[in-house]
Design a protein around this motif. Structure first.
Motif, PDB file in Angstrom:
ATOM      1  N   GLU A 185       0.937  -1.279   0.061  1.00 27.01           N
ATOM      2  CA  GLU A 185      -0.231  -0.063  -0.100  1.00 27.01           C
ATOM      3  C   GLU A 185       0.820   1.169  -0.004  1.00 27.01           C
ATOM      4  O   GLU A 185       0.666   2.063  -0.605  1.00 27.01           O
ATOM      5  CB  GLU A 185      -0.919   0.010   1.357  1.00 27.01           C
ATOM      6  CG  GLU A 185      -1.957   0.810   1.117  1.00 27.01           C
ATOM      7  CD  GLU A 185      -2.961   0.494   2.451  1.00 27.01           C
ATOM      8  OE1 GLU A 185      -4.250   0.651   2.058  1.00 27.01           O
ATOM      9  OE2 GLU A 185      -2.602   1.067   3.678  1.00 27.01           O
ATOM     10  N   GLU A 186       1.984   1.232   0.920  1.00 28.43           N
ATOM     11  CA  GLU A 186       2.704   2.456   0.782  1.00 28.43           C
ATOM     12  C   GLU A 186       3.423   2.706  -0.310  1.00 28.43           C
ATOM     13  O   GLU A 186       3.800   3.670  -0.867  1.00 28.43           O
ATOM     14  CB  GLU A 186       3.816   2.215   2.065  1.00 28.43           C
ATOM     15  CG  GLU A 186       3.267   2.517   3.391  1.00 28.43           C
ATOM     16  CD  GLU A 186       4.130   2.019   4.670  1.00 28.43           C
ATOM     17  OE1 GLU A 186       5.311   1.580   4.197  1.00 28.43           O
ATOM     18  OE2 GLU A 186       3.710   2.076   5.890  1.00 28.43           O
ATOM     19  N   LEU A 187       4.065   1.489  -0.900  1.00 28.33           N
ATOM     20  CA  LEU A 187       4.522   1.671  -2.260  1.00 28.33           C
ATOM     21  C   LEU A 187       3.930   2.071  -3.444  1.00 28.33           C
ATOM     22  O   LEU A 187       4.263   2.890  -4.344  1.00 28.33           O
ATOM     23  CB  LEU A 187       5.373   0.091  -2.705  1.00 28.33           C
ATOM     24  CG  LEU A 187       6.567  -0.285  -2.002  1.00 28.33           C
ATOM     25  CD1 LEU A 187       6.789  -1.541  -2.074  1.00 28.33           C
ATOM     26  CD2 LEU A 187       7.840   0.724  -1.862  1.00 28.33           C
ATOM     27  N   LEU A 188       2.613   1.628  -3.588  1.00 22.32           N
ATOM     28  CA  LEU A 188       1.501   2.179  -4.416  1.00 22.32           C
ATOM     29  C   LEU A 188       1.292   3.628  -4.201  1.00 22.32           C
ATOM     30  O   LEU A 188       1.327   4.301  -5.290  1.00 22.32           O
ATOM     31  CB  LEU A 188       0.334   1.442  -4.290  1.00 22.32           C
ATOM     32  CG  LEU A 188       0.302   0.071  -4.863  1.00 22.32           C
ATOM     33  CD1 LEU A 188      -1.137  -0.509  -4.469  1.00 22.32           C
ATOM     34  CD2 LEU A 188       0.140   0.077  -6.311  1.00 22.32           C
ATOM     35  N   LYS A 189       1.370   4.258  -3.012  1.00 20.21           N
ATOM     36  CA  LYS A 189       1.295   5.811  -2.868  1.00 20.21           C
ATOM     37  C   LYS A 189       2.246   6.325  -3.509  1.00 20.21           C
ATOM     38  O   LYS A 189       2.234   7.537  -3.696  1.00 20.21           O
ATOM     39  CB  LYS A 189       0.998   5.882  -1.509  1.00 20.21           C
ATOM     40  CG  LYS A 189      -0.344   5.504  -0.845  1.00 20.21           C
ATOM     41  CD  LYS A 189      -0.487   5.600   0.704  1.00 20.21           C
ATOM     42  CE  LYS A 189      -1.724   5.121   1.204  1.00 20.21           C
ATOM     43  NZ  LYS A 189      -1.620   5.161   2.711  1.00 20.21           N
ATOM     44  N   GLU A 190       3.571   5.611  -3.252  1.00 21.18           N
ATOM     45  CA  GLU A 190       4.665   6.464  -3.847  1.00 21.18           C
ATOM     46  C   GLU A 190       4.932   6.581  -5.346  1.00 21.18           C
ATOM     47  O   GLU A 190       5.621   7.447  -5.805  1.00 21.18           O
ATOM     48  CB  GLU A 190       6.071   5.791  -3.173  1.00 21.18           C
ATOM     49  CG  GLU A 190       6.116   5.910  -1.783  1.00 21.18           C
ATOM     50  CD  GLU A 190       7.598   5.247  -1.106  1.00 21.18           C
ATOM     51  OE1 GLU A 190       8.080   4.678  -2.130  1.00 21.18           O
ATOM     52  OE2 GLU A 190       7.328   4.981   0.071  1.00 21.18           O
ATOM     53  N   LYS A 191       4.027   5.824  -5.851  1.00 18.43           N
ATOM     54  CA  LYS A 191       4.020   5.743  -7.554  1.00 18.43           C
ATOM     55  C   LYS A 191       3.598   7.205  -8.131  1.00 18.43           C
ATOM     56  O   LYS A 191       2.834   7.951  -7.518  1.00 18.43           O
ATOM     57  CB  LYS A 191       3.264   4.646  -8.069  1.00 18.43           C
ATOM     58  CG  LYS A 191       3.901   3.289  -8.019  1.00 18.43           C
ATOM     59  CD  LYS A 191       3.027   2.334  -8.682  1.00 18.43           C
ATOM     60  CE  LYS A 191       3.765   1.123  -8.899  1.00 18.43           C
ATOM     61  NZ  LYS A 191       3.187  -0.063  -9.571  1.00 18.43           N
TER      62      LYS A 191
END
Length: 191
Positions: A185-191
């Protein structure tokens, strides 16, 4: 999983010796070593093939995905999951369909590694077929598979459906699944 039976750090020196010894072996010999009884030999032969990532012998490796042996299918999934990763996985269009098929394997370790590989094939974006398959595995009975599902979703579209599945995974009974879902979830937010 793939390196069960390895006593770290005791085995590290042996692993390095095997790694260096196998560097000069041909792809044909390395493919034969994927069925070796020693887990260190199998995993290091796999690593050499992954690093080379050539198309020349890929069909021989893919043939192993249909083996009757869980061990052979597992090392095959492991090999394909990172095949050519250091070169940007140029053969992912060949590898992804095989990994998709392997996600239906009866052996949980094979399913886990197949999902991991599909995530690796999707670094530049996850195609709809792969995303749909991974989302369908959120309820897999094996927590190791669900961990890989959660993590692989960081390369997904991040759609509303993906977000709902990640929310479900964040409520999983297994803490590692929860951790991977939060990370995705955190990595998706960083995209």
């Amino acid at each position: 999983m793939i390196d069960d039976g390895i006593d770290y750090p005791k085995e590290t020196s042996i692993r390095l010796i095997i790694y260096h010894a196998l560097k000069d072996f041909s792809d044909d010999i390395l493919i034969n070593l994927l069925s070796d009884s020693n887990v260190l030999v199998r995993s290091e032969a796999s690593r050499q093939l992954q690093l080379r990532g050539t198309s020349e012998h890929l069909s021989k490796i893919i043939e192993l995905s249909h083996s009757n042996s869980d061990m052979i299918r597992e090392i095959t999934a492991y090999t394909l999951s990172q095949y050519g990763k250091s070169k940007g996985m140029p053969l992912k269009n060949i590898i992804a369909p095989v990994l998709l098929e392997m996600t239906d394997d009866s052996f949980a370790e094979v399913r886990s590694l197949a999902v991991q590989g599909l995530g690796n094939c999707s670094v530049d974006g996850m195609d709809d077929v792969i995303e749909e398959k991974i989302l369908s595995m959120v309820k897999d009975p094996d927590s190791g598979v669900r961990e890989c599902v959660a993590f692989a979703l960081h390369n997904s579209s991040g759609s509303e459906r993906v977000q709902k599945k990640l929310e479900k995974l964040k409520r999983d009974a297994n803490d590692d699944v929860v951790d991977y879902a939060v990370m995705a979830e955190e990595l998706l937010k960083e995209k």
